[in-house]
Design a protein around this motif. Sequence first.
Motif, PDB file in Angstrom:
ATOM      1  N   ARG A 178       0.718  -1.136  -0.119  1.00  0.00           N
ATOM      2  CA  ARG A 178       0.153   0.011  -0.028  1.00  0.00           C
ATOM      3  C   ARG A 178       0.890   1.192  -0.050  1.00  0.00           C
ATOM      4  O   ARG A 178       2.149   1.188   0.375  1.00  0.00           O
ATOM      5  N   SER A 179       0.369   2.307  -0.558  1.00  0.00           N
ATOM      6  CA  SER A 179       1.120   3.369  -0.291  1.00  0.00           C
ATOM      7  C   SER A 179       1.364   4.098   1.100  1.00  0.00           C
ATOM      8  O   SER A 179       0.660   3.479   1.767  1.00  0.00           O
ATOM      9  N   ARG A 180       2.307   4.740   1.381  1.00  0.00           N
ATOM     10  CA  ARG A 180       2.565   5.639   2.485  1.00  0.00           C
ATOM     11  C   ARG A 180       1.149   6.080   3.016  1.00  0.00           C
ATOM     12  O   ARG A 180       0.773   5.867   4.273  1.00  0.00           O
ATOM     13  N   GLU A 181       0.729   6.807   2.361  1.00  0.00           N
ATOM     14  CA  GLU A 181      -0.583   7.619   2.610  1.00  0.00           C
ATOM     15  C   GLU A 181      -1.720   6.592   2.896  1.00  0.00           C
ATOM     16  O   GLU A 181      -2.218   6.811   4.001  1.00  0.00           O
ATOM     17  N   ALA A 182      -2.006   5.688   2.269  1.00  0.00           N
ATOM     18  CA  ALA A 182      -2.926   4.592   2.431  1.00  0.00           C
ATOM     19  C   ALA A 182      -2.642   3.883   3.686  1.00  0.00           C
ATOM     20  O   ALA A 182      -3.820   3.548   4.524  1.00  0.00           O
ATOM     21  N   GLN A 183      -1.477   3.626   4.152  1.00  0.00           N
ATOM     22  CA  GLN A 183      -1.058   2.924   5.096  1.00  0.00           C
ATOM     23  C   GLN A 183      -1.343   3.682   6.516  1.00  0.00           C
ATOM     24  O   GLN A 183      -1.902   3.260   7.479  1.00  0.00           O
ATOM     25  N   SER A 184      -1.149   5.086   6.224  1.00  0.00           N
ATOM     26  CA  SER A 184      -1.225   6.141   7.468  1.00  0.00           C
ATOM     27  C   SER A 184      -2.635   5.985   7.946  1.00  0.00           C
ATOM     28  O   SER A 184      -2.978   6.633   9.140  1.00  0.00           O
ATOM     29  N   ALA A 185      -3.749   5.522   7.045  1.00  0.00           N
ATOM     30  CA  ALA A 185      -5.233   5.527   7.656  1.00  0.00           C
ATOM     31  C   ALA A 185      -5.426   4.830   8.507  1.00  0.00           C
ATOM     32  O   ALA A 185      -6.326   4.853   9.257  1.00  0.00           O
ATOM     33  N   PHE A 186      -4.363   3.702   8.915  1.00  0.00           N
ATOM     34  CA  PHE A 186      -4.721   2.612   9.807  1.00  0.00           C
ATOM     35  C   PHE A 186      -3.671   3.008  11.110  1.00  0.00           C
ATOM     36  O   PHE A 186      -3.578   2.038  11.834  1.00  0.00           O
ATOM     37  N   GLY A 187      -3.447   4.362  11.161  1.00  0.00           N
ATOM     38  CA  GLY A 187      -2.696   4.514  12.470  1.00  0.00           C
ATOM     39  C   GLY A 187      -1.088   4.828  12.270  1.00  0.00           C
ATOM     40  O   GLY A 187      -0.800   4.885  11.003  1.00  0.00           O
ATOM     41  N   PRO A 188      -0.468   4.978  13.304  1.00  0.00           N
ATOM     42  CA  PRO A 188       1.009   5.202  13.468  1.00  0.00           C
ATOM     43  C   PRO A 188       1.832   4.077  12.519  1.00  0.00           C
ATOM     44  O   PRO A 188       1.283   2.932  12.776  1.00  0.00           O
ATOM     45  N   ASP A 189       2.729   4.486  12.115  1.00  0.00           N
ATOM     46  CA  ASP A 189       3.805   3.611  11.599  1.00  0.00           C
ATOM     47  C   ASP A 189       4.418   2.755  12.507  1.00  0.00           C
ATOM     48  O   ASP A 189       5.606   3.269  13.267  1.00  0.00           O
ATOM     49  N   THR A 190       3.902   1.535  12.823  1.00  0.00           N
ATOM     50  CA  THR A 190       4.471   0.497  13.699  1.00  0.00           C
ATOM     51  C   THR A 190       4.743  -0.796  12.879  1.00  0.00           C
ATOM     52  O   THR A 190       4.205  -1.215  11.950  1.00  0.00           O
ATOM     53  N   PRO A 191       5.379  -1.746  13.452  1.00  0.00           N
ATOM     54  CA  PRO A 191       5.631  -3.111  13.029  1.00  0.00           C
ATOM     55  C   PRO A 191       4.090  -3.765  12.880  1.00  0.00           C
ATOM     56  O   PRO A 191       3.873  -4.371  11.814  1.00  0.00           O
ATOM     57  N   GLU A 192       3.466  -3.619  13.826  1.00  0.00           N
ATOM     58  CA  GLU A 192       1.910  -4.378  13.858  1.00  0.00           C
ATOM     59  C   GLU A 192       1.119  -3.708  12.586  1.00  0.00           C
ATOM     60  O   GLU A 192       0.467  -4.339  12.042  1.00  0.00           O
ATOM     61  N   ARG A 193       1.359  -2.378  12.413  1.00  0.00           N
ATOM     62  CA  ARG A 193       0.687  -1.918  11.204  1.00  0.00           C
ATOM     63  C   ARG A 193       1.056  -2.315   9.899  1.00  0.00           C
ATOM     64  O   ARG A 193       0.267  -2.571   9.120  1.00  0.00           O
ATOM     65  N   TYR A 194       2.515  -2.335   9.760  1.00  0.00           N
ATOM     66  CA  TYR A 194       3.027  -3.076   8.568  1.00  0.00           C
ATOM     67  C   TYR A 194       2.350  -4.461   8.490  1.00  0.00           C
ATOM     68  O   TYR A 194       2.145  -4.820   7.254  1.00  0.00           O
ATOM     69  N   VAL A 195       2.517  -5.357   9.399  1.00  0.00           N
ATOM     70  CA  VAL A 195       2.101  -6.680   9.124  1.00  0.00           C
ATOM     71  C   VAL A 195       0.631  -6.518   8.861  1.00  0.00           C
ATOM     72  O   VAL A 195       0.133  -7.378   7.875  1.00  0.00           O
ATOM     73  N   ARG A 196      -0.142  -5.863   9.385  1.00  0.00           N
ATOM     74  CA  ARG A 196      -1.720  -5.986   9.004  1.00  0.00           C
ATOM     75  C   ARG A 196      -1.950  -5.429   7.696  1.00  0.00           C
ATOM     76  O   ARG A 196      -2.996  -5.605   7.048  1.00  0.00           O
ATOM     77  N   TYR A 197      -1.418  -4.140   7.521  1.00  0.00           N
ATOM     78  CA  TYR A 197      -1.876  -3.179   6.370  1.00  0.00           C
ATOM     79  C   TYR A 197      -0.895  -2.706   5.257  1.00  0.00           C
ATOM     80  O   TYR A 197      -1.129  -1.912   4.760  1.00  0.00           O
ATOM     81  N   GLY A 198       0.357  -3.201   5.532  1.00  0.00           N
ATOM     82  CA  GLY A 198       1.573  -2.857   4.549  1.00  0.00           C
ATOM     83  C   GLY A 198       1.346  -3.341   3.246  1.00  0.00           C
ATOM     84  O   GLY A 198       1.697  -2.403   2.257  1.00  0.00           O
ATOM     85  N   PHE A 199       0.563  -4.328   2.727  1.00  0.00           N
ATOM     86  CA  PHE A 199       0.469  -4.921   1.551  1.00  0.00           C
ATOM     87  C   PHE A 199      -1.090  -4.697   1.307  1.00  0.00           C
ATOM     88  O   PHE A 199      -2.041  -4.766   1.930  1.00  0.00           O
ATOM     89  N   ASP A 200      -1.291  -4.675  -0.184  1.00  0.00           N
ATOM     90  CA  ASP A 200      -2.673  -4.214  -0.450  1.00  0.00           C
ATOM     91  C   ASP A 200      -3.037  -5.807  -1.154  1.00  0.00           C
ATOM     92  O   ASP A 200      -2.911  -6.009  -2.310  1.00  0.00           O
ATOM     93  N   GLU A 201      -3.619  -6.589  -0.243  1.00  0.00           N
ATOM     94  CA  GLU A 201      -3.915  -7.914  -0.771  1.00  0.00           C
ATOM     95  C   GLU A 201      -5.087  -7.672  -1.621  1.00  0.00           C
ATOM     96  O   GLU A 201      -5.006  -8.762  -2.518  1.00  0.00           O
TER      97      GLU A 201
END
Length: 195
Positions: A68-91
């Motif tokens: 996902r773009s950084r902007e799209a990822q930011s909609a899911f909260g702060p940049d954390t490893p957990e956010r990356y695991v959950r929302y880092g990729f556009d499945e």
Amino acid sequence: MELVTTPRVRFLRAVADVVLERYGRGRMIVAVTGPAGAEASRFADDLRDVLAERDHTVFRAHLDDFHRSREAQSAFGPDTPERYVRYGFDESALLRSLVEPFRMGGSAAFVTRVLDAARDAWVEPKWITGPEDAILVIDGRFLLRDRLARLWDYRIAIDGEPTDPADVIAYAERDPRTVADLVLDLSDPGHPRAV
């Protein structure tokens, strides 16, 4: 083109034999995963070459090209490893643009990348097609998570303990080595072996 026979290529040919036992006609997807730094991408490239050596049509894709773009990822909260695991990729994009059209075969077109993660920029889609009988080799972290593992016909996990914080979270939820068809030890890249 026949590859130069080395211990690594000999091993890859044995892996290809096992993969091709499941491959009859139609489309097949092979997933290669492992923790950060596990050389999954290099192994997937080499597997592609060995499969192509046998006159199979083989396509390559990387999960990293479906971030996902950084902007799209930011909609899911702060940049954390957990956010990356959950929302880092556009499945959804992975399924819609690659997996589903690839599975359709024939003239259905698919793309192997949607985002240049390094530049955080969408890429101009290059729609490609292939014959009815083709293999897609995809690599990436988290490919064997519960909601994705069912998509792949053959699952390869590179052995290694997770050290990256995102991998630690993902492996705590589901260790890919427990659901892989084949687990590989690449600690000596020139002499890989099955675990």
